[in-house]
Structure formats: C-alpha cells, structure tokens
Design an enzyme around this catalytic site. Structure first.
Site, mmCIF file in Angstrom:
data_model
loop_
_atom_site.group_PDB
_atom_site.id
_atom_site.type_symbol
_atom_site.label_atom_id
_atom_site.label_comp_id
_atom_site.label_asym_id
_atom_site.label_seq_id
_atom_site.Cartn_x
_atom_site.Cartn_y
_atom_site.Cartn_z
ATOM 1 N N ASP A 222 1.102 -16.128 -7.963
ATOM 2 C CA ASP A 222 0.230 -16.208 -6.682
ATOM 3 C C ASP A 222 -1.279 -16.709 -7.347
ATOM 4 O OD1 ASP A 222 -1.056 -15.895 -4.198
ATOM 5 O OD2 ASP A 222 -0.877 -13.564 -4.462
ATOM 6 N N CYS B 87 4.351 -12.964 5.225
ATOM 7 C CA CYS B 87 4.057 -11.840 4.895
ATOM 8 C C CYS B 87 2.831 -11.265 5.585
ATOM 9 C CB CYS B 87 3.663 -11.941 3.300
ATOM 10 S SG CYS B 87 3.600 -10.122 2.520
HETATM 11 O O1 LIG Z 1 -1.962 -10.305 2.245
HETATM 12 C C1 LIG Z 1 -2.639 -9.326 1.635
HETATM 13 O O2 LIG Z 1 -3.552 -8.846 2.234
HETATM 14 C C2 LIG Z 1 -2.282 -8.636 0.380
HETATM 15 C C3 LIG Z 1 -2.760 -7.643 -0.310
HETATM 16 C C4 LIG Z 1 -2.406 -7.034 -1.509
HETATM 17 C C5 LIG Z 1 -1.357 -7.495 -2.043
HETATM 18 C C6 LIG Z 1 -0.694 -8.748 -1.562
HETATM 19 C C7 LIG Z 1 -1.203 -9.510 -0.337
HETATM 20 N N1 LIG Z 1 -0.467 -10.541 0.083
HETATM 21 C C8 LIG Z 1 0.329 -11.463 -0.873
HETATM 22 O O3 LIG Z 1 -0.455 -12.649 -0.942
HETATM 23 C C9 LIG Z 1 0.574 -13.723 -0.661
HETATM 24 C C10 LIG Z 1 0.295 -14.618 0.262
HETATM 25 O O4 LIG Z 1 -1.218 -15.226 0.118
HETATM 26 P P1 LIG Z 1 -1.679 -16.280 1.002
HETATM 27 O O5 LIG Z 1 -2.621 -15.577 2.049
HETATM 28 O O6 LIG Z 1 -0.701 -17.024 1.802
HETATM 29 O O7 LIG Z 1 -2.608 -17.033 0.190
HETATM 30 C C11 LIG Z 1 1.986 -13.096 -0.558
HETATM 31 O O8 LIG Z 1 2.460 -13.073 -1.816
HETATM 32 C C12 LIG Z 1 1.624 -11.905 0.197
HETATM 33 O O9 LIG Z 1 2.809 -10.964 -0.077
#
Ligand SMILES: O=C(O)c1ccccc1N[C@@H]1O[C@H](COP(=O)(O)O)[C@@H](O)[C@H]1O
Length: 214
Positions: free
Chosen positions: A138, A16
């Site tokens: 998450d 992502c």
């Molecule tokens: O990645 C971002 O900046 C973000 C912003 C707003 C909503 C979701 C976002 N990312 C999501 O976060 C997890 C991955 O997180 P990690 O960095 O691996 O801890 C994933 O679901 C992204 O879609």
C-alpha cells in the site's frame, strides 16, 4: 501445427471500508471476492465498532469473504473475531511485527494479511519475508487514495494484494504491469465520503473483464 496455449487467471478484488447496511447491499450486488471493515480504529472515518461489524456481517452474502482491518490492535481482538467466524481474514495494517503474527497464528487457523507501506526497495524486501499468509502493498497508513511508486514492485511469487489509489482508471494497467493476486480499493469507490454502489459495481466489473495471461 504448433499452437501456443494461453492460460488466464482471474484477479481477485476486495472492496474495503464498509460502514453501513447499504454498503453491504452494494457489495452483495457487485459480488467482489472480499470486503473489508476497519475495526475499532476511530482515527479512520471508516471505523466500525465490534458490535457494528457483527451486525453488518450478518447480512453479507456468504460468497464474499469478510476481512477485518486492524491497526496495532491487541492480538486478542482479531483472534476472537476470526475464531467466532465474524471475519474470515485479519488484515494487519499497523506496525504489527513478526512476533505479533506468530502469536496470532498460534491463536487461530484463519488467514492473515500483513500490509506494508511501500516507500523503498527495503520495504518490499521486508514484505516478502513476512510470515503472514498474504502480503498487501500500500501507499501509506491506509485509505489514502494515493498510489505508491509501482517501479519498486518486483515479480512476486507469493499471493499478494495491491492497494493504494486503485480505481477504474488504473486497474487495468496495474493488473497487466504488476500481476497482483488481488486488488484492494476503498477511496475511489466513494462519493462524498460514503461507499457508492455504482462505483463499486463498475470497479468489480472492470476487474472481472480483465483477463490476466499466466
Ligand atoms: O481505509 C481506511 O480508512 C484505513 C484505515 C486504516 C488502515 C487501513 C485502511 N484502509 C486500507 O487502505 C487500502 C485502500 O486504500 P485506498 O483508499 O483505495 O487508497 C486498503 O488496503 C484498505 O484496507
């Protein structure tokens, strides 16, 4: 002879937070199942505008399903991008409630993922009741690079994404312990704030090498 048959399943992987043409090239080479774009959410350093998303998506391998990640966006935005085929799934990562999900489902036949920030058992119970096609568990508001308390996760009978602080060092234990349908990574596959092709490739290969017994 009484031979026990072992069935295995393959855990899916989503990468992502893609923002640049070179990120598309990196996923096209690594071949995750899904990739994700943070759409019209300038608070994220991974934000892309709708125009940027449409251009990036044009170069994406057709076997990788693109997800748009939205945070409390007007419902028309994911609906439009789903229906025109720019994205195959909408990931709702804000405070979108069941009414929002029902409205969006009435506007499109495409798939919805609802993300939940997991701090308590009640958060998990709320996630399990979601009317979305997939739930995503998450750590916080998204893209934090931090894990949450995995002890809060029960055996889940519906397809679900595990996110939050996943990387090559904990993917195997996460998959063997929690049996997610898919894993979702962003921060751990970056270097100096940008997606790193080697890290993406290693993470995808790591997941491909983990055989899940079912
Ligand atoms: O990645 C971002 O900046 C973000 C912003 C707003 C909503 C979701 C976002 N990312 C999501 O976060 C997890 C991955 O997180 P990690 O960095 O691996 O801890 C994933 O679901 C992204 O879609």
């Amino acid at each position: 002879m009484n031979e026990r048959k072992h069935m295995t399943a393959r855990t899916r992987i989503k990468i992502c937070g893609l923002t640049r043409p070179e990120d598309i090239q990196a996923v096209n080479e690594a071949k995750p199942d899904f990739c994700g774009f943070i759409v019209e959410f300038p608070k994220s350093r991974r934000n892309v505008t709708v125009d940027q998303l449409r251009k990036l998506r044009e170069k994406l391998d057709e076997n990788i399903l693109p997800a748009g990640v939205f945070v409390n966006a007007p419902v028309e935005l994911p609906a439009q991008l789903l229906n025109e085929g720019t994205i195959a799934l909408a990931q709702l990562h804000g405070q979108e409630d069941e009414e929002y999900i029902t409205r969006l489902k009435g506007m499109t036949d495409q798939l919805l993922i609802k993300a939940f920030s997991i701090k308590t058992e009640e958060d998990v119970e709320q996630a399990l009741r979601s009317g979305a096609d997939y739930i995503l568990l998450d750590q916080g508001a998204g893209g934090t690079g931090e894990t949450f308390d995995w002890n809060l996760v029960p055996s889940i009978k519906r397809p679900w994404f595990l996110a939050g602080g996943l990387g090559c060092d904990n993917l195997e234990s996460a998959i063997h312990l929690l049996h997610p349908w898919a894993v979702d990574l962003s921060s751990s596959v970056e270097t100096d704030g940008h997606k790193d092709p080697d890290k993406i490739l290693k993470a995808v290969q790591a997941v491909r090498n983990i055989e899940e017994e079912i």
